[in-house]
Scaffold this motif. Sequence first.
Motif, mmCIF file in Angstrom:
data_model
loop_
_atom_site.group_PDB
_atom_site.id
_atom_site.type_symbol
_atom_site.label_atom_id
_atom_site.label_comp_id
_atom_site.label_asym_id
_atom_site.label_seq_id
_atom_site.Cartn_x
_atom_site.Cartn_y
_atom_site.Cartn_z
ATOM 1 N N ALA A 112 1.405 -11.301 -0.679
ATOM 2 C CA ALA A 112 1.513 -11.227 0.785
ATOM 3 C C ALA A 112 2.694 -12.038 1.293
ATOM 4 O O ALA A 112 3.363 -11.651 2.264
ATOM 5 C CB ALA A 112 0.216 -11.724 1.420
ATOM 6 N N ILE A 113 2.980 -13.162 0.637
ATOM 7 C CA ILE A 113 4.101 -14.005 1.060
ATOM 8 C C ILE A 113 5.429 -13.433 0.587
ATOM 9 O O ILE A 113 6.401 -13.330 1.351
ATOM 10 C CB ILE A 113 3.915 -15.441 0.517
ATOM 11 N N ALA A 114 5.515 -13.040 -0.690
ATOM 12 C CA ALA A 114 6.772 -12.579 -1.271
ATOM 13 C C ALA A 114 7.100 -11.140 -0.903
ATOM 14 O O ALA A 114 8.272 -10.760 -0.851
ATOM 15 C CB ALA A 114 6.717 -12.722 -2.788
ATOM 16 N N ARG A 115 6.089 -10.313 -0.669
ATOM 17 C CA ARG A 115 6.246 -8.899 -0.355
ATOM 18 C C ARG A 115 7.158 -8.186 -1.356
ATOM 19 O O ARG A 115 8.196 -7.605 -0.976
ATOM 20 C CB ARG A 115 6.779 -8.718 1.067
ATOM 21 N N PRO A 116 6.822 -8.201 -2.615
ATOM 22 C CA PRO A 116 7.637 -7.504 -3.614
ATOM 23 C C PRO A 116 7.490 -6.001 -3.491
ATOM 24 O O PRO A 116 6.573 -5.502 -2.822
ATOM 25 C CB PRO A 116 7.049 -7.998 -4.938
ATOM 26 N N GLN A 117 8.386 -5.265 -4.124
ATOM 27 C CA GLN A 117 8.292 -3.810 -4.114
ATOM 28 C C GLN A 117 7.054 -3.371 -4.872
ATOM 29 O O GLN A 117 6.801 -3.808 -5.990
ATOM 30 C CB GLN A 117 9.535 -3.195 -4.768
ATOM 31 N N TRP A 118 6.290 -2.487 -4.242
ATOM 32 C CA TRP A 118 5.036 -2.026 -4.848
ATOM 33 C C TRP A 118 5.325 -0.856 -5.782
ATOM 34 O O TRP A 118 6.138 0.018 -5.466
ATOM 35 C CB TRP A 118 4.065 -1.597 -3.748
ATOM 36 N N PRO A 119 4.690 -0.810 -6.953
ATOM 37 C CA PRO A 119 4.934 0.310 -7.867
ATOM 38 C C PRO A 119 4.383 1.621 -7.323
ATOM 39 O O PRO A 119 3.457 1.632 -6.513
ATOM 40 C CB PRO A 119 4.193 -0.112 -9.143
ATOM 41 N N ASP A 120 4.966 2.744 -7.778
ATOM 42 C CA ASP A 120 4.447 4.045 -7.384
ATOM 43 C C ASP A 120 3.160 4.335 -8.152
ATOM 44 O O ASP A 120 2.666 3.487 -8.894
ATOM 45 C CB ASP A 120 5.488 5.140 -7.630
ATOM 46 N N ARG A 121 2.613 5.532 -7.981
ATOM 47 C CA ARG A 121 1.329 5.849 -8.592
ATOM 48 C C ARG A 121 1.385 5.760 -10.111
ATOM 49 O O ARG A 121 0.454 5.270 -10.758
ATOM 50 C CB ARG A 121 0.883 7.254 -8.170
ATOM 51 N N ILE A 122 2.473 6.235 -10.682
ATOM 52 C CA ILE A 122 2.608 6.160 -12.137
ATOM 53 C C ILE A 122 2.696 4.705 -12.580
ATOM 54 O O ILE A 122 2.082 4.294 -13.579
ATOM 55 C CB ILE A 122 3.847 6.950 -12.604
ATOM 56 N N GLY A 123 3.443 3.895 -11.824
ATOM 57 C CA GLY A 123 3.555 2.472 -12.135
ATOM 58 C C GLY A 123 2.219 1.761 -12.033
ATOM 59 O O GLY A 123 1.911 0.885 -12.854
ATOM 60 N N VAL A 124 1.426 2.124 -11.033
ATOM 61 C CA VAL A 124 0.084 1.548 -10.883
ATOM 62 C C VAL A 124 -0.777 1.910 -12.092
ATOM 63 O O VAL A 124 -1.490 1.066 -12.647
ATOM 64 C CB VAL A 124 -0.575 2.024 -9.580
ATOM 65 N N ALA A 125 -0.711 3.179 -12.504
ATOM 66 C CA ALA A 125 -1.504 3.622 -13.657
ATOM 67 C C ALA A 125 -1.083 2.868 -14.923
ATOM 68 O O ALA A 125 -1.942 2.414 -15.700
ATOM 69 C CB ALA A 125 -1.337 5.124 -13.860
#
Length: 292
Positions: free
Chosen positions: A57-70
Motif C-alpha cells: 500500500a505504501i510502495a504501490r508497486p506494479q501489480w502482475p497480470d493474471r498470468i503473473g498472479v497464477a
Amino acid sequence: MNKEFEDLAARAAPAVFVVLWSTGFIGTQYVLHNAEPLTYLAIRMALVVGLMAIMVAIARPQWPDRIGVAHSIVAGILVHGIYLGGTAIAIAHSIPAGLSALIPGLQPILTSTLANRWLGERVTPLQWTGLLLGLAGVVLILHDRPMTGEAGWGWLASGVSLVSITLGTLYQRRYCAGIDWRAGNLVQYIAVTILFAAGAALFESNVVHWTSEFVLSLVWLAVVLSIGSIGLLYWLIRRSAATSVASLFYLVPAVTAVMAYVLFGERLDRVAIAGMVACAAAVFLVNRRARA
C-alpha cells in the motif's frame, strides 16, 4: 560510495542469507512447543500478509497480470507452502532442528540437474565436483541417525520439502523474475495462508499457547524469515544462476547444526564437523566457477 556499498552488500548477501535461513529451523523448534505445525504456519502467514499488504500500500508497486498472479501462486505454494509445511511436520515428528535442514540441504544436486535441462544453464565439471563434495558432506552429517518409526515420517516430510523448494526456486527464476517482489510475495503469501488455514482446520485441533516464546519466535519467523530472507533469496535468484544460489543451501545444515548445538545441546561430533567443512568447500567451488 553507493557503488561501494552495493558491492559490499552483494558480497555479504549470501552469508547473511545462510544465517537467516538457518534460524528458521531453530525458530520452528520453539513455536512447535506451543502449536501444531499447520496452525502455527497459518498464523505466521496471516501476519506476513498483513505486513506485506502495508508495504504494498505504501510502495504501490506494479501489480502482475493474471498470468503473473497464477505463476506467483504456484511459486508460493512450492517455496512457502509445501516446503515450510514439510519442514514443520518433520520437526514435529521428532526430527531435531539441527537435522531437519539436512534433506533440504541436498537441493543443489537436484537443482543443478534440473537447471541444466530446464533453464539451459551449463553445469561445469568443477561445479559438479563441488556439488558431489557437498552431497558427501551432507551424508557425513547424516551418519548414524535414526531413519525409521516416527523419525521416518519426519524424514519423508523433509524429502517432500527438498523437492518443493527445488522446484519452487527454479519456477520462481523462470516465471516470476520479472514480477515486482513486493506484489508477487503478497500474492504468494495470500495463497499459502489459505492453504495452511484449510489444512489446520481439517487436520489439527488449532490449540495455541500464546507464550512469550511462541510470540517472539513467531514474529522472528514472520518478519525476518518470511519477508527478510525470502526477499533476499529472490534477489539472489534474479542476480545469480540457479545452481549458484542453490549451492548456498549446502551451508544451511552446518550453520543450523551449530545453532542447535548451542541452543538445544544437539550432538555435534567430529564426523559431522568434517561434513560441514566439505559443505563449505562445495559452496566455494560452485560459486568460484560461477563468478569466473
